[in-house]
Structure formats: structure tokens, C-alpha cells
Design a protein around this motif. Structure first.
Motif, PDB file in Angstrom:
ATOM      1  N   GLU A  64       0.847  -1.201   0.000  1.00 49.60           N
ATOM      2  CA  GLU A  64       0.000   0.000   0.000  1.00 49.60           C
ATOM      3  C   GLU A  64       0.876   1.243   0.000  1.00 49.60           C
ATOM      4  O   GLU A  64       1.796   1.366   0.797  1.00 49.60           O
ATOM      5  CB  GLU A  64      -0.870   0.038   1.265  1.00 49.60           C
ATOM      6  N   ASP A  65       0.562   2.190  -0.877  1.00 51.08           N
ATOM      7  CA  ASP A  65       1.243   3.469  -0.852  1.00 51.08           C
ATOM      8  C   ASP A  65       0.475   4.360   0.125  1.00 51.08           C
ATOM      9  O   ASP A  65      -0.756   4.380   0.115  1.00 51.08           O
ATOM     10  CB  ASP A  65       1.270   4.098  -2.251  1.00 51.08           C
ATOM     11  N   TYR A  66       1.176   5.062   0.985  1.00 49.29           N
ATOM     12  CA  TYR A  66       0.523   5.895   1.978  1.00 49.29           C
ATOM     13  C   TYR A  66       1.378   7.124   2.271  1.00 49.29           C
ATOM     14  O   TYR A  66       2.564   7.170   1.968  1.00 49.29           O
ATOM     15  CB  TYR A  66       0.266   5.120   3.273  1.00 49.29           C
ATOM     16  N   GLU A  67       0.730   8.111   2.860  1.00 52.55           N
ATOM     17  CA  GLU A  67       1.423   9.301   3.361  1.00 52.55           C
ATOM     18  C   GLU A  67       1.259   9.256   4.875  1.00 52.55           C
ATOM     19  O   GLU A  67       0.171   8.961   5.377  1.00 52.55           O
ATOM     20  CB  GLU A  67       0.755  10.554   2.780  1.00 52.55           C
ATOM     21  N   LEU A  68       2.330   9.540   5.602  1.00 57.40           N
ATOM     22  CA  LEU A  68       2.296   9.440   7.062  1.00 57.40           C
ATOM     23  C   LEU A  68       2.688  10.759   7.702  1.00 57.40           C
ATOM     24  O   LEU A  68       3.687  11.367   7.330  1.00 57.40           O
ATOM     25  CB  LEU A  68       3.251   8.328   7.538  1.00 57.40           C
ATOM     26  N   GLU A  69       1.870  11.174   8.669  1.00 52.80           N
ATOM     27  CA  GLU A  69       2.150  12.393   9.426  1.00 52.80           C
ATOM     28  C   GLU A  69       1.992  12.060  10.909  1.00 52.80           C
ATOM     29  O   GLU A  69       0.942  11.567  11.331  1.00 52.80           O
ATOM     30  CB  GLU A  69       1.144  13.473   9.013  1.00 52.80           C
ATOM     31  N   VAL A  70       3.049  12.305  11.683  1.00 51.39           N
ATOM     32  CA  VAL A  70       3.003  12.055  13.123  1.00 51.39           C
ATOM     33  C   VAL A  70       3.273  13.380  13.824  1.00 51.39           C
ATOM     34  O   VAL A  70       4.237  14.073  13.499  1.00 51.39           O
ATOM     35  CB  VAL A  70       4.061  11.013  13.555  1.00 51.39           C
ATOM     36  N   GLY A  71       2.409  13.739  14.763  1.00 52.63           N
ATOM     37  CA  GLY A  71       2.588  15.007  15.467  1.00 52.63           C
ATOM     38  C   GLY A  71       1.904  14.991  16.816  1.00 52.63           C
ATOM     39  O   GLY A  71       1.368  13.976  17.260  1.00 52.63           O
ATOM     40  N   SER A  72       1.939  16.146  17.433  1.00 48.13           N
ATOM     41  CA  SER A  72       1.322  16.274  18.755  1.00 48.13           C
ATOM     42  C   SER A  72      -0.059  16.890  18.614  1.00 48.13           C
ATOM     43  O   SER A  72      -0.355  17.568  17.639  1.00 48.13           O
ATOM     44  CB  SER A  72       2.184  17.154  19.654  1.00 48.13           C
ATOM     45  N   ALA A  73      -0.867  16.638  19.614  1.00 50.10           N
ATOM     46  CA  ALA A  73      -2.165  17.297  19.680  1.00 50.10           C
ATOM     47  C   ALA A  73      -1.875  18.769  19.969  1.00 50.10           C
ATOM     48  O   ALA A  73      -1.170  19.078  20.917  1.00 50.10           O
ATOM     49  CB  ALA A  73      -2.998  16.677  20.792  1.00 50.10           C
ATOM     50  N   GLY A  74      -2.360  19.653  19.159  1.00 50.52           N
ATOM     51  CA  GLY A  74      -2.057  21.082  19.301  1.00 50.52           C
ATOM     52  C   GLY A  74      -2.536  21.653  20.616  1.00 50.52           C
ATOM     53  O   GLY A  74      -3.589  21.270  21.122  1.00 50.52           O
ATOM     54  N   ILE A  75      -1.777  22.592  21.156  1.00 48.70           N
ATOM     55  CA  ILE A  75      -2.096  23.159  22.465  1.00 48.70           C
ATOM     56  C   ILE A  75      -3.428  23.901  22.472  1.00 48.70           C
ATOM     57  O   ILE A  75      -4.139  23.886  23.450  1.00 48.70           O
ATOM     58  CB  ILE A  75      -0.953  24.068  22.982  1.00 48.70           C
ATOM     59  N   GLY A  76      -3.809  24.501  21.377  1.00 50.96           N
ATOM     60  CA  GLY A  76      -5.074  25.226  21.332  1.00 50.96           C
ATOM     61  C   GLY A  76      -6.226  24.401  20.791  1.00 50.96           C
ATOM     62  O   GLY A  76      -7.327  24.898  20.615  1.00 50.96           O
ATOM     63  N   GLN A  77      -5.979  23.122  20.546  1.00 49.18           N
ATOM     64  CA  GLN A  77      -7.001  22.246  19.963  1.00 49.18           C
ATOM     65  C   GLN A  77      -7.889  21.648  21.068  1.00 49.18           C
ATOM     66  O   GLN A  77      -7.447  21.446  22.190  1.00 49.18           O
ATOM     67  CB  GLN A  77      -6.335  21.104  19.192  1.00 49.18           C
ATOM     68  N   PRO A  78      -9.131  21.351  20.727  1.00 49.22           N
ATOM     69  CA  PRO A  78     -10.018  20.716  21.710  1.00 49.22           C
ATOM     70  C   PRO A  78      -9.473  19.367  22.184  1.00 49.22           C
ATOM     71  O   PRO A  78      -8.807  18.664  21.428  1.00 49.22           O
ATOM     72  CB  PRO A  78     -11.323  20.514  20.927  1.00 49.22           C
ATOM     73  N   PHE A  79      -9.776  19.037  23.442  1.00 48.30           N
ATOM     74  CA  PHE A  79      -9.386  17.748  24.000  1.00 48.30           C
ATOM     75  C   PHE A  79     -10.170  16.646  23.294  1.00 48.30           C
ATOM     76  O   PHE A  79     -11.347  16.807  23.000  1.00 48.30           O
ATOM     77  CB  PHE A  79      -9.677  17.681  25.499  1.00 48.30           C
TER      78      PHE A  79
END
Length: 155
Positions: A64-79
Motif C-alpha cells: 500500500e502506498d501511503y502518506e504518514l504524518e506524526v505530530g502532537s495534539a495542538g495546544i489550542g485544539q479541543p481535547f
């Protein structure tokens, strides 16, 4: 298409023994995988890179071809998960109820069913000329709110 369950299992393997926790995994129809993690004291880019490489080592690009993005939950984003509520106990939060009312206060407690925010309200004591500020706890059920998020303050 890559299954969300598969990605979650891979992330859970990487998380084992670490203080990080999984916030969300989303996979779009065109196989863009987005993984959000969080940590009580913030997320380090090196750990996102390490998790990204770990996921890539477990998925086969030949299948499978895929795009991967790993990051943190943004500080101003809803829980999105209970652990975010627990990590922000004692901090100021903003809550928007489904009926449109917004409240700001200090997150006092959280569990699987509800959470409590201490808010300041103006109350006019009987016989007084002016209202005074009093602290009052409001307990909310997750189903009755649109979002809760960390209140960024520059006081």
C-alpha cells in the motif's frame, strides 16, 4: 486501504513503557495517515520522528502506498481523550456547551463520565449594594459540550 486498527496496534506497541498516549489516528480514503500523540509535559520532535520510523518499519509500501504524518495534539485544539483532561487538571480551560454557552475556569476533576470546572460568578448577596465574585464548581457531562480546550493566557 490501510486499516485504522492496524495503525493503532503499531502505535500502541511503540507507546508501551512510555509516558506518551495516543490522542487520535485518522486515515483518509487516499491513505493519508495522521497520528496524534501527547505527553503531560509536551511532545518532542525526536519522538515524533522515532514513532514515524517505527510505523514505517511495520507497514509495507510494496502493498500500500501511503502518506504518514506524526505530530502532537495542538495546544489550542479541543481535547479528544480523557488523558488530556487529566493532564490539564489545575489549569484554565474554555468549555463550549452544545447550547452555545461558553464558560472559562479551572479544570478541577475529570473521569470517564464527567468533568468539573471551577468558575467565578458574580453574586449579589442579599442586602449588599454590589455583587461579589464567588467560585462555583460546574460539573459537565461530555455529551453536553462541543469542546473543551486549554485556555492560553498571557497574564
Amino acid at each position: 486501504m490501510i486499516e485504522k486498527k492496524t495503525v493503532c496496534q503499531i502505535v500502541d506497541e511503540w507507546l508501551e513503557g512510555k509516558e506518551y498516549f495516543l490522542v487520535e489516528v485518522t486515515i483518509s480514503p487516499d491513505d493519508k495517515i495522521v497520528v496524534e500523540i501527547d505527553h503531560k509535559e509536551g511532545v518532542w520532535i525526536e519522538d515524533c520522528v522515532e514513532l514515524s520510523r517505527y510505523i514505517e518499519s511495520k507497514l509495507n509500501r510494496e502493498d500500500e502506498d501511503y502518506e504518514l504524518e506524526v505530530g502532537s495534539a495542538g495546544i489550542g485544539q479541543p481535547f479528544k481523550v480523557l488523558q488530556q483532561y487529566i493532564n490539564h487538571i489545575g489549569k484554565e480551560v474554555e468549555v463550549l456547551r452544545k447550547d452555545g454557552r461558553k464558560l472559562c475556569g479551572v479544570l478541577k476533576a475529570a473521569d470517564e463520565q464527567h468533568f468539573t470546572v471551577t468558575v467565578e460568578k458574580k453574586v449579589k448577596p442579599e442586602g449588599a449594594k454590589r455583587p461579589t465574585l464567588v467560585e462555583e464548581d460546574e460539573t459537565l457531562v461530555y455529551d453536553e459540550i462541543k469542546y473543551t480546550k486549554y485556555l492560553i493566557s498571557f497574564k
